[in-house]
Design a protein around this motif. Structure first.
Motif, mmCIF file in Angstrom:
data_model
loop_
_atom_site.group_PDB
_atom_site.id
_atom_site.type_symbol
_atom_site.label_atom_id
_atom_site.label_comp_id
_atom_site.label_asym_id
_atom_site.label_seq_id
_atom_site.Cartn_x
_atom_site.Cartn_y
_atom_site.Cartn_z
ATOM 1 N N TYR A 111 8.278 1.716 4.497
ATOM 2 C CA TYR A 111 9.351 2.316 3.702
ATOM 3 C C TYR A 111 9.137 3.816 3.596
ATOM 4 N N GLN A 112 10.247 4.545 3.542
ATOM 5 C CA GLN A 112 10.196 5.924 3.078
ATOM 6 C C GLN A 112 10.616 5.871 1.620
ATOM 7 N N GLY A 113 10.200 6.855 0.837
ATOM 8 C CA GLY A 113 10.573 6.870 -0.579
ATOM 9 C C GLY A 113 9.490 6.290 -1.461
ATOM 10 N N GLY A 114 8.383 5.890 -0.851
ATOM 11 C CA GLY A 114 7.210 5.490 -1.617
ATOM 12 C C GLY A 114 7.404 4.285 -2.521
ATOM 13 N N LEU A 115 6.533 4.218 -3.511
ATOM 14 C CA LEU A 115 6.485 3.087 -4.429
ATOM 15 C C LEU A 115 7.791 2.933 -5.209
ATOM 16 N N ALA A 116 8.420 4.035 -5.591
ATOM 17 C CA ALA A 116 9.654 3.958 -6.385
ATOM 18 C C ALA A 116 10.737 3.191 -5.640
ATOM 19 N N ARG A 117 10.837 3.417 -4.338
ATOM 20 C CA ARG A 117 11.866 2.742 -3.537
ATOM 21 C C ARG A 117 11.611 1.230 -3.503
ATOM 22 N N ILE A 118 10.367 0.829 -3.275
ATOM 23 C CA ILE A 118 10.038 -0.601 -3.225
ATOM 24 C C ILE A 118 10.235 -1.227 -4.601
ATOM 25 N N ALA A 119 9.763 -0.551 -5.647
ATOM 26 C CA ALA A 119 9.904 -1.087 -7.006
ATOM 27 C C ALA A 119 11.375 -1.314 -7.348
ATOM 28 N N THR A 120 12.228 -0.381 -6.962
ATOM 29 C CA THR A 120 13.665 -0.527 -7.199
ATOM 30 C C THR A 120 14.213 -1.739 -6.438
ATOM 31 N N ASP A 121 13.804 -1.880 -5.170
ATOM 32 C CA ASP A 121 14.247 -3.026 -4.371
ATOM 33 C C ASP A 121 13.810 -4.351 -5.002
ATOM 34 N N ILE A 166 0.873 -1.181 0.000
ATOM 35 C CA ILE A 166 0.000 0.000 0.000
ATOM 36 C C ILE A 166 0.906 1.226 0.000
ATOM 37 N N THR A 167 0.644 2.139 -0.918
ATOM 38 C CA THR A 167 1.414 3.380 -0.974
ATOM 39 C C THR A 167 0.469 4.573 -0.951
ATOM 40 N N ILE A 168 1.019 5.707 -0.555
ATOM 41 C CA ILE A 168 0.267 6.965 -0.601
ATOM 42 C C ILE A 168 0.674 7.686 -1.870
ATOM 43 N N HIS A 169 -0.292 7.912 -2.751
ATOM 44 C CA HIS A 169 -0.016 8.564 -4.038
ATOM 45 C C HIS A 169 0.487 9.984 -3.808
ATOM 46 N N ASP A 170 1.631 10.302 -4.410
ATOM 47 C CA ASP A 170 2.183 11.660 -4.365
ATOM 48 C C ASP A 170 2.446 12.132 -2.930
ATOM 49 N N ILE A 227 6.275 8.027 9.667
ATOM 50 C CA ILE A 227 6.829 8.809 8.550
ATOM 51 C C ILE A 227 6.844 8.047 7.237
ATOM 52 N N GLU A 228 6.470 6.769 7.259
ATOM 53 C CA GLU A 228 6.534 5.948 6.045
ATOM 54 C C GLU A 228 5.482 6.376 5.025
ATOM 55 N N THR A 229 5.827 6.170 3.726
ATOM 56 C CA THR A 229 4.901 6.503 2.650
ATOM 57 C C THR A 229 4.496 5.263 1.852
ATOM 58 N N ALA A 230 5.038 4.108 2.254
ATOM 59 C CA ALA A 230 4.703 2.839 1.597
ATOM 60 C C ALA A 230 4.860 1.714 2.619
#
Length: 193
Positions: free
Chosen positions: A177-187, A110-114, A152-155
């Motif tokens: 995670y901090q850094g949202g969806l992009a961080r998880i997708a990269t991982d 689950i992520t918070i959009h923007d 403080i997490e965004t995802a």
């Protein structure tokens, strides 16, 4: 009666429910009082992971712009932009028997959009949950309430369906995670550049 899980717990899904092949993973949340002037849009994303813990390609990433993955075995039923109302806010249908053999784990996020642009985080979210439902009987099998562990997490990686000795299990991950969806997708091995 659904089995309630805590963070870190794992449970057999198909072994304890013989014949179970189609499940619905429902995710839900509420937002606390928030007056930052922006809408609060949470999204469910799904990553189909191989033995190496990575997506083989972008086709293994299921979200509101790509509603199917795993040759149609994983289907996101669509984006809910408000989270209003009771029950599941977003749902994912999984045909366990049809998931491609190279997919060993299905991770639900689950992520918070923007979130960063809007100054939003999971400290402003409450009553977040994930549940697994038998699609044929509509019976809730597993429920995982995330509690108020995040600030403080965004995802959040909420949970995972995974294969073990030919059976499917569910793990209540609850990892923020901090850094949202992009961080998880990269991982998970995707290039989000």
């Amino acid at each position: 009666m659904a089995i309630s899980l805590s963070k870190g717990q794992k449970i057999d899904l198909t072994k304890t429910n013989p014949g179970l092949s189609k499940v619905i993973v429902g995710l839900g949340w509420d937002t606390n009082r928030y007056d930052g002037g922006h809408d609060f849009d949470l999204d469910c994303s799904i990553f189909l992971l191989g033995a190496n813990g990575k997506c083989a390609s972008e086709k293994d990433f299921v979200f509101y712009n790509q509603l199917e993955g795993g040759n149609g075995s994983v289907v996101h039923t669509g984006d809910n932009r408000t989270g209003a109302g009771d029950g599941d806010d977003e749902q994912v249908k999984v045909d366990l028997a049809a998931v491609p053999a190279q997919v060993e784990r299905i991770s639900f996020v689950i992520t918070i959009h923007d979130a960063e642009a809007r100054g939003q985080n999971f400290g402003q979210v409450s009553n977040a949950f994930c549940r697994v439902v038998n699609e044929e009987t509509n019976q809730e099998i597993i429920r995982y309430d995330l509690g108020e562990d995040f600030s403080i997490e965004t995802a959040i990686i909420v949970g995972e369906l995974y294969r073990h000795n030919g059976e499917w299990k569910f793990s209540a991950v609850g990892s923020g995670y901090q850094g949202g969806l992009a961080r998880i997708a990269t991982d998970f091995g995707l290039d989000v550049g």
